[in-house]
Motif scaffolding. Structure first.
Motif, PDB file in Angstrom:
ATOM      1  N   GLU A  38      55.121  36.100  56.319  1.00 32.41           N
ATOM      2  CA  GLU A  38      55.646  36.001  57.678  1.00 32.41           C
ATOM      3  C   GLU A  38      55.203  34.707  58.345  1.00 32.41           C
ATOM      4  O   GLU A  38      54.094  34.231  58.140  1.00 32.41           O
ATOM      5  CB  GLU A  38      55.125  37.162  58.531  1.00 32.41           C
ATOM      6  N   GLN A  39      56.085  34.156  59.135  1.00 32.26           N
ATOM      7  CA  GLN A  39      55.789  32.989  59.938  1.00 32.26           C
ATOM      8  C   GLN A  39      56.114  33.329  61.389  1.00 32.26           C
ATOM      9  O   GLN A  39      56.920  34.212  61.662  1.00 32.26           O
ATOM     10  CB  GLN A  39      56.644  31.789  59.502  1.00 32.26           C
ATOM     11  N   ILE A  40      55.506  32.607  62.313  1.00 32.48           N
ATOM     12  CA  ILE A  40      55.813  32.814  63.727  1.00 32.48           C
ATOM     13  C   ILE A  40      56.914  31.835  64.135  1.00 32.48           C
ATOM     14  O   ILE A  40      56.870  30.659  63.780  1.00 32.48           O
ATOM     15  CB  ILE A  40      54.562  32.618  64.606  1.00 32.48           C
ATOM     16  N   VAL A  41      57.891  32.345  64.873  1.00 31.80           N
ATOM     17  CA  VAL A  41      58.977  31.526  65.403  1.00 31.80           C
ATOM     18  C   VAL A  41      58.776  31.422  66.909  1.00 31.80           C
ATOM     19  O   VAL A  41      58.595  32.437  67.587  1.00 31.80           O
ATOM     20  CB  VAL A  41      60.356  32.155  65.098  1.00 31.80           C
ATOM     21  N   VAL A  42      58.788  30.195  67.430  1.00 25.09           N
ATOM     22  CA  VAL A  42      58.566  29.952  68.855  1.00 25.09           C
ATOM     23  C   VAL A  42      59.867  29.414  69.456  1.00 25.09           C
ATOM     24  O   VAL A  42      60.414  28.437  68.970  1.00 25.09           O
ATOM     25  CB  VAL A  42      57.430  28.927  69.078  1.00 25.09           C
ATOM     26  N   GLU A  43      60.345  30.077  70.509  1.00 24.78           N
ATOM     27  CA  GLU A  43      61.547  29.620  71.214  1.00 24.78           C
ATOM     28  C   GLU A  43      61.200  29.464  72.686  1.00 24.78           C
ATOM     29  O   GLU A  43      60.626  30.368  73.279  1.00 24.78           O
ATOM     30  CB  GLU A  43      62.676  30.637  71.099  1.00 24.78           C
ATOM     31  N   GLY A  44      61.547  28.326  73.268  1.00 27.31           N
ATOM     32  CA  GLY A  44      61.282  28.124  74.684  1.00 27.31           C
ATOM     33  C   GLY A  44      61.548  26.699  75.093  1.00 27.31           C
ATOM     34  O   GLY A  44      61.756  25.821  74.255  1.00 27.31           O
ATOM     35  N   SER A  45      61.568  26.470  76.386  1.00 27.04           N
ATOM     36  CA  SER A  45      61.780  25.117  76.893  1.00 27.04           C
ATOM     37  C   SER A  45      61.260  25.016  78.315  1.00 27.04           C
ATOM     38  O   SER A  45      61.104  26.021  79.012  1.00 27.04           O
ATOM     39  CB  SER A  45      63.266  24.740  76.850  1.00 27.04           C
ATOM     40  N   ILE A  46      60.987  23.783  78.709  1.00 31.83           N
ATOM     41  CA  ILE A  46      60.632  23.465  80.095  1.00 31.83           C
ATOM     42  C   ILE A  46      61.672  22.464  80.563  1.00 31.83           C
ATOM     43  O   ILE A  46      61.989  21.508  79.841  1.00 31.83           O
ATOM     44  CB  ILE A  46      59.223  22.845  80.193  1.00 31.83           C
ATOM     45  N   THR A  47      62.191  22.659  81.747  1.00 30.54           N
ATOM     46  CA  THR A  47      63.170  21.733  82.308  1.00 30.54           C
ATOM     47  C   THR A  47      62.681  21.264  83.668  1.00 30.54           C
ATOM     48  O   THR A  47      61.645  21.725  84.160  1.00 30.54           O
ATOM     49  CB  THR A  47      64.539  22.408  82.475  1.00 30.54           C
ATOM     50  N   ASP A  48      63.456  20.379  84.289  1.00 33.40           N
ATOM     51  CA  ASP A  48      63.100  19.937  85.638  1.00 33.40           C
ATOM     52  C   ASP A  48      63.689  20.868  86.699  1.00 33.40           C
ATOM     53  O   ASP A  48      63.623  20.571  87.882  1.00 33.40           O
ATOM     54  CB  ASP A  48      63.547  18.488  85.866  1.00 33.40           C
ATOM     55  N   GLN A  49      64.231  21.990  86.278  1.00 33.33           N
ATOM     56  CA  GLN A  49      64.743  23.007  87.193  1.00 33.33           C
ATOM     57  C   GLN A  49      63.633  24.018  87.482  1.00 33.33           C
ATOM     58  O   GLN A  49      62.723  24.203  86.678  1.00 33.33           O
ATOM     59  CB  GLN A  49      65.956  23.716  86.576  1.00 33.33           C
ATOM     60  N   PRO A  50      63.698  24.691  88.634  1.00 33.82           N
ATOM     61  CA  PRO A  50      62.670  25.680  88.946  1.00 33.82           C
ATOM     62  C   PRO A  50      62.604  26.775  87.880  1.00 33.82           C
ATOM     63  O   PRO A  50      63.629  27.172  87.330  1.00 33.82           O
ATOM     64  CB  PRO A  50      63.118  26.264  90.288  1.00 33.82           C
ATOM     65  N   GLY A  51      61.387  27.240  87.586  1.00 30.42           N
ATOM     66  CA  GLY A  51      61.159  28.293  86.602  1.00 30.42           C
ATOM     67  C   GLY A  51      61.636  29.636  87.106  1.00 30.42           C
ATOM     68  O   GLY A  51      62.426  29.689  88.031  1.00 30.42           O
ATOM     69  N   PRO A  52      61.213  30.692  86.553  1.00 31.03           N
ATOM     70  CA  PRO A  52      60.111  30.770  85.585  1.00 31.03           C
ATOM     71  C   PRO A  52      60.550  30.325  84.193  1.00 31.03           C
ATOM     72  O   PRO A  52      61.714  30.404  83.843  1.00 31.03           O
ATOM     73  CB  PRO A  52      59.740  32.248  85.593  1.00 31.03           C
TER      74      PRO A  52
END
Length: 172
Positions: A38-52
């Motif tokens: 098994e491997q870990i898969v990471v999905e996500g992003s940071i943008t210049d738009q308000p979070g979360p």
């Protein structure tokens, strides 16, 4: 009197071409689909738009299993930037980690650090400055309902970067 049919070079060339087309080679490709760890898969992003902002952690599955990827729970997920801001994300549902205080700013470098099952994972990326669209054109094709979209923008000189455009029509 006998009549003879004249056979030309084109006739032979056509038969030769047909023979080549219908006698294509086949190559057996053997793909190794054995079980892997098994491997870990990471999905996500940071943008210049308000979070979360949201980070999704799942585990891989073998090819022969259903595409239901188990969530990774109990991890410590932290995002920080190059001027000292940081936030530890909260697991809101199994495998989904959410942050609310960090805001993406172009030009800053962000680091994602994950600790899961005693292993450390990290990634670093710099947020590019946005590039404005100068001109947007839509042209209808000569046939059907096909449309072509053209964009013109000024790319930042001397910086190797890539752009992704997403076309949304009627919410799709």
């Amino acid at each position: 009197m006998r009549k003879y049919i004249s056979i030309t070079k084109n006739f032979y060339a056509n038969w030769l071409l047909l023979l080549i087309v219908f006698s294509a080679c086949q190559k057996v490709v053997d793909v190794n689909l054995n079980s892997k760890s098994e491997q870990i898969v990471v999905e996500g992003s940071i943008t210049d738009q308000p979070g979360p902002y949201r980070i999704k952690l799942t585990k891989t599955v073998n090819f022969s299993e259903t595409n239901i990827f188990p969530p990774v729970s109990g991890a410590v997920v932290r995002i920080s930037d190059d001027i000292g801001n940081s936030e530890t994300l909260t697991e809101t549902t199994p495998g989904i980690y959410t942050g609310s205080s960090l805001h993406g700013t172009p030009g800053r470098t962000y680091t994602l650090a994950i600790i899961s099952n005693g292993k450390n994972y990290s990634a670093t990326s710099t947020m590019s400055f946005p590039v404005g669209i100068d001109t947007l054109t839509v042209e209808k094709a000569f046939f059907g309902n096909t449309r072509f979209i053209g964009l013109q923008f000024q790319d930042t000189a001397g910086i190797k970067n890539y752009y992704r455009f997403i076309e949304i029509i009627n919410g799709v």
